[in-house]
Structures are given as C-alpha cells and as structure tokens.
Scaffold this motif. Structure first.
Motif, PDB file in Angstrom:
ATOM      1  N   MET B   1       0.831  -1.198   0.000  1.00  0.00           N
ATOM      2  CA  MET B   1       0.000   0.000   0.000  1.00  0.00           C
ATOM      3  C   MET B   1       0.869   1.254   0.000  1.00  0.00           C
ATOM      4  O   MET B   1       1.848   1.291   0.725  1.00  0.00           O
ATOM      5  CB  MET B   1      -0.842  -0.035   1.264  1.00  0.00           C
ATOM      6  N   PHE B   2       0.500   2.206  -0.805  1.00  0.00           N
ATOM      7  CA  PHE B   2       1.279   3.430  -0.972  1.00  0.00           C
ATOM      8  C   PHE B   2       2.694   3.119  -1.478  1.00  0.00           C
ATOM      9  O   PHE B   2       3.597   3.933  -1.321  1.00  0.00           O
ATOM     10  CB  PHE B   2       1.380   4.238   0.341  1.00  0.00           C
ATOM     11  N   ASP B   3       2.873   1.941  -2.066  1.00  0.00           N
ATOM     12  CA  ASP B   3       4.218   1.523  -2.490  1.00  0.00           C
ATOM     13  C   ASP B   3       4.924   2.606  -3.303  1.00  0.00           C
ATOM     14  O   ASP B   3       6.067   2.965  -3.038  1.00  0.00           O
ATOM     15  CB  ASP B   3       4.155   0.260  -3.376  1.00  0.00           C
ATOM     16  N   LYS B   4       4.181   3.088  -4.317  1.00  0.00           N
ATOM     17  CA  LYS B   4       4.820   4.038  -5.230  1.00  0.00           C
ATOM     18  C   LYS B   4       5.091   5.384  -4.559  1.00  0.00           C
ATOM     19  O   LYS B   4       5.850   6.182  -5.074  1.00  0.00           O
ATOM     20  CB  LYS B   4       3.925   4.247  -6.470  1.00  0.00           C
ATOM     21  N   MET B   5       4.427   5.605  -3.417  1.00  0.00           N
ATOM     22  CA  MET B   5       4.594   6.892  -2.734  1.00  0.00           C
ATOM     23  C   MET B   5       5.677   6.855  -1.666  1.00  0.00           C
ATOM     24  O   MET B   5       5.885   7.820  -0.957  1.00  0.00           O
ATOM     25  CB  MET B   5       3.276   7.310  -2.088  1.00  0.00           C
ATOM     26  N   LEU B  30       6.591   6.080   5.065  1.00  0.00           N
ATOM     27  CA  LEU B  30       6.294   4.699   5.459  1.00  0.00           C
ATOM     28  C   LEU B  30       5.142   4.190   4.588  1.00  0.00           C
ATOM     29  O   LEU B  30       4.097   4.827   4.515  1.00  0.00           O
ATOM     30  CB  LEU B  30       5.887   4.684   6.940  1.00  0.00           C
ATOM     31  N   TYR B  32       2.377   2.548   4.591  1.00  0.00           N
ATOM     32  CA  TYR B  32       1.481   1.889   5.527  1.00  0.00           C
ATOM     33  C   TYR B  32       0.349   2.846   5.883  1.00  0.00           C
ATOM     34  O   TYR B  32       0.551   4.056   5.860  1.00  0.00           O
ATOM     35  CB  TYR B  32       2.303   1.514   6.766  1.00  0.00           C
ATOM     36  N   TYR B  33      -0.788   2.295   6.270  1.00  0.00           N
ATOM     37  CA  TYR B  33      -1.946   3.149   6.535  1.00  0.00           C
ATOM     38  C   TYR B  33      -1.940   3.762   7.932  1.00  0.00           C
ATOM     39  O   TYR B  33      -2.876   4.423   8.338  1.00  0.00           O
ATOM     40  CB  TYR B  33      -3.260   2.402   6.284  1.00  0.00           C
ATOM     41  N   ARG B  34      -0.888   3.495   8.690  1.00  0.00           N
ATOM     42  CA  ARG B  34      -0.744   4.143   9.985  1.00  0.00           C
ATOM     43  C   ARG B  34       0.721   4.505  10.137  1.00  0.00           C
ATOM     44  O   ARG B  34       1.507   4.279   9.221  1.00  0.00           O
ATOM     45  CB  ARG B  34      -1.205   3.209  11.109  1.00  0.00           C
TER      46      ARG B  34
END
Lengths: 336, 130
Positions: B1-5, B30, B32-34
């Motif tokens: 998740m959010f890998d590209k960011m 990071l 990750y969603y948190r």
C-alpha cells in the motif's frame, strides 16, 4: 419516522488523500458533513501524529473539538492498535498491554469518543482487565470482528464468553462488513490480472469463490493449472475471506455498538458488487441496531497502481446507498 | 500500500559537512496506513544505481533527531508518522553526481497483528540537482 441506524465515516476512507496531504482534517469533516454522515471514526494515530509513543500536540486536540462543534458531528470511535510486538523478540507483558489499552481509553475520552476499537488479535483477558477502567471513563471497548475471523470462529466465541463472564457492558463487538464477501471483488480480480495472473486462472478463482469451493482445493487446482506467484496470491485470498451470513450478527447484537461499512468499490448504480448491503442492513434493522455504520473504503490499495483514487466519490456513493437502505427520507424541493 | 509513494520526487541532495561531501539524503514515507513506533522499523534497504548500500551506512531522521538502523530498534519514544516524510541519509564520501539516479528502497516493518513481517519495495529514478 424514526431512523435508528446512523451514518458515519471512518476517516481511514480518505487515507489516500490524507497520506499525501491533499485533504486536511477539516476537509474530511466538511466532506462527511456534506454527505450528512455526521459520525466520525478515526484510527487515532493516523489523524494525530505522535500517538501513542510520543505526545500529541494539544492544539490538534483543540482543533478536533472545534471541528466536531463546527460541523455538528459526533465523535464515534478511536481505533487503536496495541503494538504488543514493540520490543523485538519479546511479546509485551500482560500488565503493559493492559496499561496500553488504558492509555487508549484516556485518549478516546479526550476526543469525546464513545468507543475505542480493539484489533481482533488482542487477547480477551487484556480487554477484560481494562474493562473497569473503560466503565469509569464511559467508553466501550469493541473488538473488531474482521475477516478471516467471523462470529462463529472459536477465537470470537472465546471473546464472547469472556465478555459475558466479566459482566461488564463496556466490552463489545465491532463487525467489519468485509466478512460478508459474497462475490470476489472485481477490483481485486483486475489488480491480480495486472500483476500477471492469466485470465483463465483469474476466471477460475472467481468462479470457485462464487461456488464456495474450499480455499485449499482452489490453491491446489491453481498450482495444477501452472499458476505461481501472483496466481497463488490470488487463490490465497480465499483463505482470508468468505461469505459468512449477516444474520449471525443477531446473537451478538446486544454487544454490537458500531459497524465498519467496509467496501472495495461502489459502482455508478450505487452498488457494492461483492458485499450484500441490502441483506446486511435488513439484519441490522431486525436486530434493532441503533448505532452508526461508518463507511470504510478499502479500494484504494487495489487500484492505486493503475488509476487515480477518488475516495470522496466512492464514500459519497456508499452513503447514498446507505441512505436508501436505512430508509432516510429523501429531501424534496417542496420540503426544502 | 502506498508503495509508489514511498519515495518522494523531491529532496534528493548531497550532504556537505565542513566543505566536504559526506553522503546524500532523500525523503521517504512509510508505506502503511498508519505510523509506527521506530522500534518496529526493522530495516530500510537502499540501492543506488543498482548497487546496494550497507546497513551501517544508513541513518534515519525525523523532526531533527537521527539514528542508525541498529539504534532505531530500541527507540520507544518516537515514531515515523502516517504520511510523514522522513530524511534517509546515506554515508558515501563524495555523494552522488548531479542528474538522474535509480533509487531502490525496501522497508521491513514489524506489525503486531500480522503473522509475518512484511517488506515493501519500490524503485524510481530521482533527480539530483546540479
């Protein structure tokens, strides 16, 4: 006509935008208020930098309360995590876990929350030990019943037994609607195909899911079809998801106080193609549920590699759907 | 998740100390969603133009504090927050030449509720201004 079920949003839904700083906390509040979704749920540490290891800036807490007031919103739930693996190689001691939950009870209370969400991996004894403190603070601790777990899973039954034995009404459940996955989500299938799953295997897995074939058989069959890497990954999603029956919530309704309106996509006809919201809302009404359904958009991670994510539009569609299912009267030009 | 960011487009620069270029730094988030407490960041792996960077040459820095990756493992009072741009420093005498460099990054994090220790990776060409 009295509407018992209330609409809310978990700000987790807007994580794609808030992660990048494209939406501020006030943008989130305004967006929810515009949809008439006045219950606000957060993952505390997502919204408040520093929590729980470091202190949270007091001005941020003030801003939160000012926004609740400005938008006439209700603080519903602070979702906490409890990092019991904080120390490498050692599980956090029981007493420290309880102390950590108490800290989150305090934080929830500071934010004016009614509930704090506990992750399903947390042991029932920890929550039972923290319950008297939760009662003092007028907070309920709700364990999230989330796929691959469900209301008939032994771990959830253990929780339910421990909660009843404790005699505390500060302990309850927060069901995540992802456990009612009646169809394989189209956004998942498309993503797995982009990751390299051959169409034939993707079609097979989708059909096997609809036929409710045991995940182990599906994984074996995919192997025999020559599937590897992403194909096995797609087949393995069947281990962690299933079409449990919404009516299983009925036996637990006296302890269900908040609901995660998990969804992966809302199409233009205001339908979530994989989760039967019509059936879900029917069961909640039957059980006399009077809490919030908080939208929890989790589609971003399935499309972000190929598409522009528009969480606001997705949540708006789900809220429109919920309005209809709950039975909220539609405002007309005459009424206005 | 959010890998590209994980990798920020901006912020790749050389570090000059006392007139000497000692390394370079970049901005990373990071995936990750948190957020996570720093003791749960198990590793930050980097590669520059296909060449791996040694773990001991990496420093992690947020809000004016910085640590080696070994030190991070026992930092219990600070976090890499949700969406926060951390400065990742690489010790490398002479730094990088101006222009494009292919950066690989991998973050391994210990997440209490997961029965495995996930590693998220991404790779992108970043520009170092002249």
């Amino acid at each position: 006509m009295t509407i018992d079920i209330k609409r809310g949003v978990s700000l987790y839904s807007f994580q794609h935008e808030t992660f990048q700083g494209k939406m501020s906390l006030e943008d989130c509040f305004k967006t929810c208020a515009d949809m008439g979704a006045l219950g606000i749920e957060i993952i505390g540490e997502q919204t408040f930098w520093g929590w729980p290891e470091a202190t949270v800036d007091e001005t941020k807490i003030d801003e939160w309360h000012a926004l609740i007031k400005k938008y006439d919103a209700t603080a519903v739930s602070h979702d906490f995590m409890l990092d019991y693996k904080r120390y490498k190689g050692t599980m956090m001691a029981f007493d420290e876990q309880v102390a950590s939950v108490k800290k989150d009870i305090d934080f929830g209370a500071r934010l004016g929350m009614k509930y704090i969400r506990a992750l399903v991996s947390i042991a029932p004894e920890v929550l039972v030990a923290a319950a008297p403190y939760a009662e003092e603070k007028d907070i309920k601790i709700l364990i999230e019943v989330h796929a691959p777990l469900h209301f008939d899973h032994p771990w959830i039954i253990r929780h339910a037994e421990a909660f009843e034995k404790s005699g505390s009404d500060a302990l309850g459940f927060l069901p995540d609607m992802g456990m009612f996955l009646f169809k394989f989500p189209p956004v998942w299938k498309e993503r797995f195909i982009r990751n390299g799953v051959p169409q034939k295997i993707a079609d097979y897995i989708e059909t096997a899911y609809e036929d409710r074939v045991l995940s182990e058989y599906v994984i074996l069959n995919v192997r025999e079809m020559g599937g590897e890497g992403p194909s096995l990954g797609m087949a393995e999603t069947l281990r962690h998801n299933a079409a449990y029956e919404p009516k299983r919530m009925l036996d637990f309704m006296h302890r269900i106080h908040n609901v995660h309106g998990k969804f992966y996509q809302m199409d233009e006809n205001l339908v979530e193609p994989s989760i039967p919201y019509d059936e879900i809302v029917k069961v909640l009404k039957q059980g006399g549920y009077k809490g919030y359904i908080c939208s929890e958009y989790e589609g971003n991670r399935w499309i972000e590699d190929a598409y522009e994510v528009d969480s606001v539009e997705q949540v708006r569609r789900q809220q429109e759907m919920l309005k209809g299912l709950i039975g909220e009267p539609t405002p007309t030009a005459i009424a206005a | 998740m959010f890998d590209k960011m994980m990798l920020c487009d901006e912020g790749l620069e050389n570090i000059v100390e006392n007139g000497e270029t000692t390394g370079f730094s970049l901005l990373a988030r990071l995936p990750y969603y948190r957020g996570l407490g720093l003791s749960m960041i198990e590793d930050i792996g980097l590669g520059v133009d296909g060449e791996p960077v040694a773990r001991e040459d990496v420093r992690f820095s947020v809000r004016g504090r910085s640590w080696t990756l070994d030190e991070l493992e026992t930092v219990y009072d600070d976090r890499w927050n949700f969406g926060e741009k951390a400065t990742v420093i690489v010790k490398r005498p002479g730094g990088l030449t101006p222009g494009a460099h292919k950066i690989d990054i991998a973050v391994r994090m210990r997440v209490s509720y997961l029965p495995f220790v996930p590693t998220t990776k991404t790779s992108r060409e970043l520009q170092l201004a002249a």
